[in-house]
Design a protein around this motif. Sequence first.
Motif, PDB file in Angstrom:
ATOM      1  N   VAL A   1       0.630  -1.380   0.157  1.00 45.92           N
ATOM      2  CA  VAL A   1       0.068  -0.005   0.075  1.00 45.92           C
ATOM      3  C   VAL A   1       0.971   1.294  -0.128  1.00 45.92           C
ATOM      4  N   HIS A   2       2.187   1.179   0.565  1.00 43.78           N
ATOM      5  CA  HIS A   2       2.976   2.332   0.763  1.00 43.78           C
ATOM      6  C   HIS A   2       4.336   2.050   0.222  1.00 43.78           C
ATOM      7  N   THR A   3       4.958   2.162  -1.051  1.00 41.04           N
ATOM      8  CA  THR A   3       6.295   2.196  -1.045  1.00 41.04           C
ATOM      9  C   THR A   3       6.862   3.276  -2.293  1.00 41.04           C
ATOM     10  N   HIS A   4       7.981   3.365  -2.545  1.00 35.06           N
ATOM     11  CA  HIS A   4       8.534   4.374  -3.220  1.00 35.06           C
ATOM     12  C   HIS A   4       9.706   3.491  -4.253  1.00 35.06           C
ATOM     13  N   VAL A   5       9.107   3.179  -5.596  1.00 38.07           N
ATOM     14  CA  VAL A   5       9.874   2.461  -6.387  1.00 38.07           C
ATOM     15  C   VAL A   5      10.001   2.975  -7.537  1.00 38.07           C
TER      16      VAL A   5
ATOM     17  N   VAL B   1      -4.727  10.489  -3.844  1.00 40.58           N
ATOM     18  CA  VAL B   1      -4.340  11.778  -3.225  1.00 40.58           C
ATOM     19  C   VAL B   1      -3.404  11.538  -1.924  1.00 40.58           C
ATOM     20  N   LYS B   2      -2.179  12.201  -1.986  1.00 40.70           N
ATOM     21  CA  LYS B   2      -1.188  11.904  -0.719  1.00 40.70           C
ATOM     22  C   LYS B   2      -0.992  13.265  -0.281  1.00 40.70           C
ATOM     23  N   ALA B   3      -0.985  13.293   1.072  1.00 41.91           N
ATOM     24  CA  ALA B   3      -0.634  14.634   1.843  1.00 41.91           C
ATOM     25  C   ALA B   3       0.736  14.269   2.734  1.00 41.91           C
TER      26      ALA B   3
ATOM     27  N   ALA C   1       0.157   6.947   6.751  1.00 47.60           N
ATOM     28  CA  ALA C   1       1.203   6.245   6.130  1.00 47.60           C
ATOM     29  C   ALA C   1       2.056   6.150   7.296  1.00 47.60           C
ATOM     30  N   HIS C   2       2.961   5.253   7.078  1.00 47.59           N
ATOM     31  CA  HIS C   2       4.071   4.855   7.889  1.00 47.59           C
ATOM     32  C   HIS C   2       4.266   5.298   9.354  1.00 47.59           C
ATOM     33  N   LEU C   3       2.786   4.744   9.957  1.00 45.49           N
ATOM     34  CA  LEU C   3       2.725   5.286  11.442  1.00 45.49           C
ATOM     35  C   LEU C   3       3.780   5.163  12.494  1.00 45.49           C
TER      36      LEU C   3
ATOM     37  N   THR D   1       7.571  -0.975   5.123  1.00 46.01           N
ATOM     38  CA  THR D   1       8.708  -0.456   5.605  1.00 46.01           C
ATOM     39  C   THR D   1       8.825   0.950   5.129  1.00 46.01           C
ATOM     40  N   ASP D   2       7.800   1.633   4.518  1.00 47.61           N
ATOM     41  CA  ASP D   2       7.856   2.924   3.743  1.00 47.61           C
ATOM     42  C   ASP D   2       9.334   2.673   2.755  1.00 47.61           C
ATOM     43  N   HIS D   3       9.365   1.374   2.256  1.00 48.46           N
ATOM     44  CA  HIS D   3      10.591   1.263   1.249  1.00 48.46           C
ATOM     45  C   HIS D   3      11.067   2.404   0.641  1.00 48.46           C
ATOM     46  N   PRO D   4      12.474   2.967   0.555  1.00 47.93           N
ATOM     47  CA  PRO D   4      13.455   2.177   1.187  1.00 47.93           C
ATOM     48  C   PRO D   4      13.847   3.125   2.467  1.00 47.93           C
ATOM     49  N   ASN D   5      12.906   3.829   3.176  1.00 42.27           N
ATOM     50  CA  ASN D   5      13.052   4.485   4.154  1.00 42.27           C
ATOM     51  C   ASN D   5      13.426   3.669   5.470  1.00 42.27           C
ATOM     52  N   GLY D   6      12.421   2.876   6.017  1.00 42.22           N
ATOM     53  CA  GLY D   6      12.969   2.162   7.080  1.00 42.22           C
ATOM     54  C   GLY D   6      13.527   0.865   6.837  1.00 42.22           C
TER      55      GLY D   6
HETATM   56 ZN   LIG Z   1       6.576   6.976   2.137  1.00 46.75          ZN
END
Ligand SMILES: [Zn+2]
Lengths: 543, 306
Positions: A56-60, A179-181, A262-264, A376-381
Amino acid sequence: MLRITGGRVYDPANGIHGEVKDVCISDGRIVAEVEGTGVRTIDASGMVVFPGGVDVHTHVAGAALNFARAMTPENQREAVKFIHSPELRAGIGGITPTTFATGYLYAGLGYTTVNEAAVPILSARHTHEELRDTPIVDKSCCVLMANNELVLDLLEEGETERAKQVVAWLIWAAKGYGVKAVNPGGVAAWKWGKDAKILSEPVEGYSKVTPAKIIASLAAIVNDLQLPHPLHIHCNNLGAPGNISTTLETMKLLEGYRAHMAHLQFHAYGGDGWNSLRSEAATLAEYFNAHPNLTADAGAILFGNSVTITADGPWQHLLYQLTGHKWGNLDVENETGCGIVPYVYKGSNLVNAVQWAVGLELLLLINDPWRIFLTTDHPNGACFWRYPEIIHLLMDVDFRRERVRKLPAKALKRIVLGDLDREYTLSEIAVITSAGPARALGLSRKGHLGPGADADVAIYNENPDRELMFRYPRYVLKGGQVVVEEGAIRKVVDGREFIVHPSFDENIEEYLRPLFEQYYTMSFDNYPVEMHRVEGADIRECG
Amino acid sequence: MNRADFIIYWGGNPADCHPRHFTKYTLTPKGKHVPMGRKGRTMVLVDVRETPSVRAADIFLQVRPGKDFEVITTLRALVKNQPVDQARVAETGLTLAQLQDLVGRMKNARFGVIFFGMGLSMTRGKHMNSAAVLALVAELNAFTKFVCMPMRGHGNVTGADVVMRWTTGFPFGVNLCRGYPRFNPGEFSTVDLLVRGDNDAALILGADPGATMPQPAIDHLARIPTIVLDPKVTRTSRLARVHITTAAMGISAPGTVYRMDEIPLPLRPILQSPYPTDEVVIRRIHEQVKAKPAWLPASFKKVPCA
Ligand SMILES: [Zn+2]
């Protein structure tokens, strides 16, 4: 036509929890039954059958990640290499995988759908180009909106209806899905070197617009537009000690609306400085459990190398000052921005130890698995390909306690993880990795194995070592085709992209065109992403 | 355009090399937060010689050739209120007063930006100079908002860089000989390969190395089978074994160009061309190459993917 037989099926969306039953596939979809000759059979005896994973939440893909790739050649050097072959493209895995490798790695893990969570509209064309080069998995994009000055200026003037029209137009221009805030108001303020830390205070450069107003307005707009995925929100004060109060305040603003937090993990800290940082996962979970309008993803961290990439520019500047490490910053004209800082999470570091615990605590303390998802909020966490390590920690309390004991003694007083004895069941794992996120994204053909669903299936060898089990699926099917077998890519298929077409008044273009000519460096006609750039577009009409 | 009230061009001559930069992006436009346009901005030009860009500048600082790194380092020291050696400053061709004035202006800017050109990144010090500018800008953010951006060369070099990154993980100097991407500028960069004579064929797309590269590299291109795809006759196409005329991107072929700030712009053709696009030619070559047997031996064992 295909029949998967003998496996224990976990399809929680359809109330199936480990029963041995057949899964039948025809023309890329799940069907009730297949008959006749020409039916291929996969013998899944001794295996478990899951719906394909949904992230549901990644950065690719996109400008920020691509900037991170350039910033960290040292990471690429030690990453897994993909050697090209007649079927596969060359590439590099690791922390910021190349696009083709991203498709192979997700599929190799049993994931078949991913949501790219932060797309600037101005460079959305770039994101779609990368997504087209990301094979096998289906994709969707959340478009960054909470610092877009076209929208903020309208909120300042109290023109909510027009703001709604502009948001709808922008989503369609970007060929987005949701929509992302991100740090509402804070990224806009960062363009002046400032942040937005207090939700009720006007954003730098505005007199009426506050982060609170942005959050509430966008939640209402997304609701009115009837988008399949609710507002996807990254709260203000990410990563800061004591940010629990901001997170709770944000959730209160969202009462009456559906929203995805996101990424609580990055938003559940107590204390008033780095030395007093502590987990507030229990406080957060208590509120969250009582508010069924919310879903969330964990944004868990794992110890090791990462690259932090977020549209939260001010936080990234702080992280750069704390670590003295490399720092990249991108400001995207009047829309958003981002910061990039390579980071190493260390088990011996008190702050990192607390962060590690908070991610797991949230997953264990939020009692409805349909509302908290594995990320993991890839690749952040951590990288997405490390999800099986988290699954192991969730399913095995003894293993988890052993890991908790290795944390610095000081950290133990600031977390509650050691006291939690919940163990996830396989069914619950199927919920947090697939069924739940599919439902939150409003993807009705994903995350389940009922008739009509896309035949995206992950089949794992039953194994008490849960990490090993989930790291190497025995088979992965995408759209009914076997794409992975025994850890190797067998067949590369193209993925689709889900986009929404919210209804808006066409006259809004007459309002926007002069603003573009005045304030943008790109012409109005060049701004919207052309449909032919979106590979396999699956368009959903809304509103 | 919308924010910067303080603009430095360092080691570049945008008036000639990026003629639209002043008028479209940086100086002239009336920006959202700089409503006065040119009057609301200060522009400083730093270069080793007077170029036509000086006319557009409010302040011109002429640095002695090869002394950029020393100037940047002095600025970093002044930003942090560290003592600096007067004699050393004098060697740069600038006075301490000039540099102190510059630091004062940088700190007082609301939004500052440094554009650095090849006069900085490709002269003595090379990437050390770029790294020093990046460090200076990062440190200035402790005082005010400051950003920087390189002024890139001609054509769609940024686009090539961006696509290389997402496909191989690296921006340039990529070697795929082992079947996976490796990166080592100085070893795998085109000019190094050519000068060493490592490669035994060359396919050249959207570039004219015959006009810009050192003679030994050009000699090697003439020696090996070189194939050039270009809409026009160039120095390289003249020495190539094969020149395939292609449709000109943006004039008679559609495509995408990445601006220096990595924002992609669509190109729409205005004319029809009798020639195929680069993409069509490359696809046809690829089809033919693909039909050949794989270079991996049949016994090659695949690496598991996760
Ligand atoms: Zn993120």
